[in-house]
Design a protein around this motif. Structure first.
Motif, short mmCIF file in Angstrom:
data_model
loop_
_atom_site.label_atom_id
_atom_site.label_comp_id
_atom_site.label_asym_id
_atom_site.label_seq_id
_atom_site.Cartn_x
_atom_site.Cartn_y
_atom_site.Cartn_z
N MET A 1 0.84 -1.18 0.00
CA MET A 1 0.00 0.00 0.00
C MET A 1 0.89 1.25 0.00
O MET A 1 1.72 1.43 0.86
CB MET A 1 -0.88 -0.04 1.25
N THR A 2 0.71 2.08 -0.98
CA THR A 2 1.49 3.30 -1.11
C THR A 2 0.74 4.45 -0.46
O THR A 2 -0.44 4.66 -0.72
CB THR A 2 1.74 3.63 -2.59
N ARG A 3 1.45 5.15 0.40
CA ARG A 3 0.85 6.30 1.07
C ARG A 3 1.44 7.57 0.49
O ARG A 3 2.62 7.63 0.19
CB ARG A 3 1.13 6.25 2.57
N GLU A 4 0.62 8.56 0.39
CA GLU A 4 1.07 9.86 -0.07
C GLU A 4 1.41 10.70 1.15
O GLU A 4 0.56 10.98 1.98
CB GLU A 4 -0.06 10.53 -0.87
N VAL A 5 2.70 11.05 1.28
CA VAL A 5 3.17 11.78 2.46
C VAL A 5 3.85 13.06 2.01
O VAL A 5 4.67 13.05 1.08
CB VAL A 5 4.18 10.92 3.28
N GLY A 6 3.50 14.16 2.66
CA GLY A 6 4.12 15.44 2.35
C GLY A 6 4.17 16.30 3.59
O GLY A 6 3.82 15.86 4.69
N ARG A 7 4.63 17.51 3.42
CA ARG A 7 4.71 18.49 4.51
C ARG A 7 4.15 19.80 4.02
O ARG A 7 4.28 20.14 2.85
CB ARG A 7 6.17 18.70 4.89
N THR A 8 3.55 20.54 4.94
CA THR A 8 3.09 21.88 4.57
C THR A 8 4.32 22.77 4.39
O THR A 8 5.40 22.46 4.89
CB THR A 8 2.15 22.47 5.64
N GLU A 9 4.15 23.86 3.67
CA GLU A 9 5.27 24.76 3.39
C GLU A 9 5.93 25.30 4.65
O GLU A 9 7.13 25.51 4.68
CB GLU A 9 4.81 25.92 2.49
N ASP A 10 5.13 25.53 5.69
CA ASP A 10 5.69 26.09 6.93
C ASP A 10 6.37 25.02 7.79
O ASP A 10 6.98 25.33 8.81
CB ASP A 10 4.63 26.84 7.74
N GLY A 11 6.26 23.73 7.41
CA GLY A 11 6.91 22.65 8.14
C GLY A 11 6.21 22.22 9.41
O GLY A 11 6.70 21.35 10.12
N ARG A 12 5.07 22.80 9.69
CA ARG A 12 4.37 22.51 10.94
C ARG A 12 3.54 21.24 10.88
O ARG A 12 3.21 20.68 11.92
CB ARG A 12 3.48 23.68 11.33
N TRP A 13 3.18 20.81 9.71
CA TRP A 13 2.26 19.68 9.56
C TRP A 13 2.78 18.67 8.55
O TRP A 13 3.34 19.04 7.52
CB TRP A 13 0.89 20.17 9.08
N LEU A 14 2.57 17.40 8.85
CA LEU A 14 2.75 16.32 7.88
C LEU A 14 1.39 16.06 7.27
O LEU A 14 0.38 16.14 7.97
CB LEU A 14 3.23 15.05 8.57
N VAL A 15 1.35 15.75 6.01
CA VAL A 15 0.10 15.42 5.36
C VAL A 15 0.22 14.00 4.82
O VAL A 15 1.07 13.71 3.98
CB VAL A 15 -0.23 16.41 4.22
N VAL A 16 -0.59 13.11 5.39
CA VAL A 16 -0.56 11.69 5.01
C VAL A 16 -1.93 11.34 4.43
O VAL A 16 -2.94 11.42 5.12
CB VAL A 16 -0.25 10.79 6.23
N ASP A 17 -1.91 10.98 3.15
CA ASP A 17 -3.16 10.64 2.45
C ASP A 17 -4.23 11.71 2.66
O ASP A 17 -5.39 11.41 2.92
CB ASP A 17 -3.67 9.28 2.89
N GLY A 18 -3.81 12.98 2.61
CA GLY A 18 -4.74 14.10 2.72
C GLY A 18 -5.09 14.50 4.14
O GLY A 18 -5.79 15.49 4.34
N ARG A 19 -4.62 13.76 5.13
CA ARG A 19 -4.92 14.09 6.53
C ARG A 19 -3.71 14.75 7.17
O ARG A 19 -2.58 14.31 6.99
CB ARG A 19 -5.28 12.82 7.29
N ARG A 20 -3.96 15.82 7.90
CA ARG A 20 -2.90 16.62 8.51
C ARG A 20 -2.56 16.12 9.91
O ARG A 20 -3.45 15.87 10.72
CB ARG A 20 -3.38 18.07 8.59
N TRP A 21 -1.25 15.98 10.20
CA TRP A 21 -0.76 15.59 11.52
C TRP A 21 0.33 16.57 11.93
O TRP A 21 1.17 16.94 11.11
CB TRP A 21 -0.14 14.18 11.47
N ARG A 22 0.34 16.97 13.21
CA ARG A 22 1.36 17.91 13.65
C ARG A 22 2.74 17.27 13.59
O ARG A 22 2.94 16.15 14.05
CB ARG A 22 1.09 18.36 15.09
#
Length: 104
Positions: A1-22
């Motif tokens: 299962m491939t997950r889409e993981v990114g970070r917001t530009e300000d670095g405060r949040w991780l975004v995993v499959d569209g859901r935001r985590w601090r």
């Protein structure tokens, strides 16, 4: 299962499959981060074990340790970007002190 993981530009949040985590506090020294992540892993394992055995007291204690480790990392409680350097250091030191304590 491939997950889409990114970070917001300000670095405060991780975004995993569209859901935001601090995100964890980037100011954490590497040794502190490693210790907190170790405690987090041990606590998560204890949550799984207590859940399998149906031990409600152990489950509550393990969840409290997970919460404490995540607070130390800056992922829970007051947002790390709203704290000054002294408050950030006090947060992770208090968490480690409690997690390192015998029976803690």
């Amino acid at each position: 299962m491939t997950r889409e993981v990114g970070r917001t530009e300000d670095g405060r949040w991780l975004v995993v499959d569209g859901r935001r985590w601090r995100a964890a506090d980037p100011a954490l020294p590497d040794d502190v981060r490693a210790r907190l992540l170790h405690h987090l892993g041990v606590a998560r394992s204890a949550v799984r074990s207590a859940g399998r055995t149906g031990d409600d007291a152990a489950l509550a204690a393990a969840r409290a340790r997970v919460r404490l480790a995540k607070t130390g990392l800056g992922e829970r409680g007051t947002a790390w970007w709203e704290q000054d350097d002294a408050a950030r250091r006090a947060r992770w030191e208090a968490a480690l002190s409690a997690l390192d304590a015998p029976g803690g």
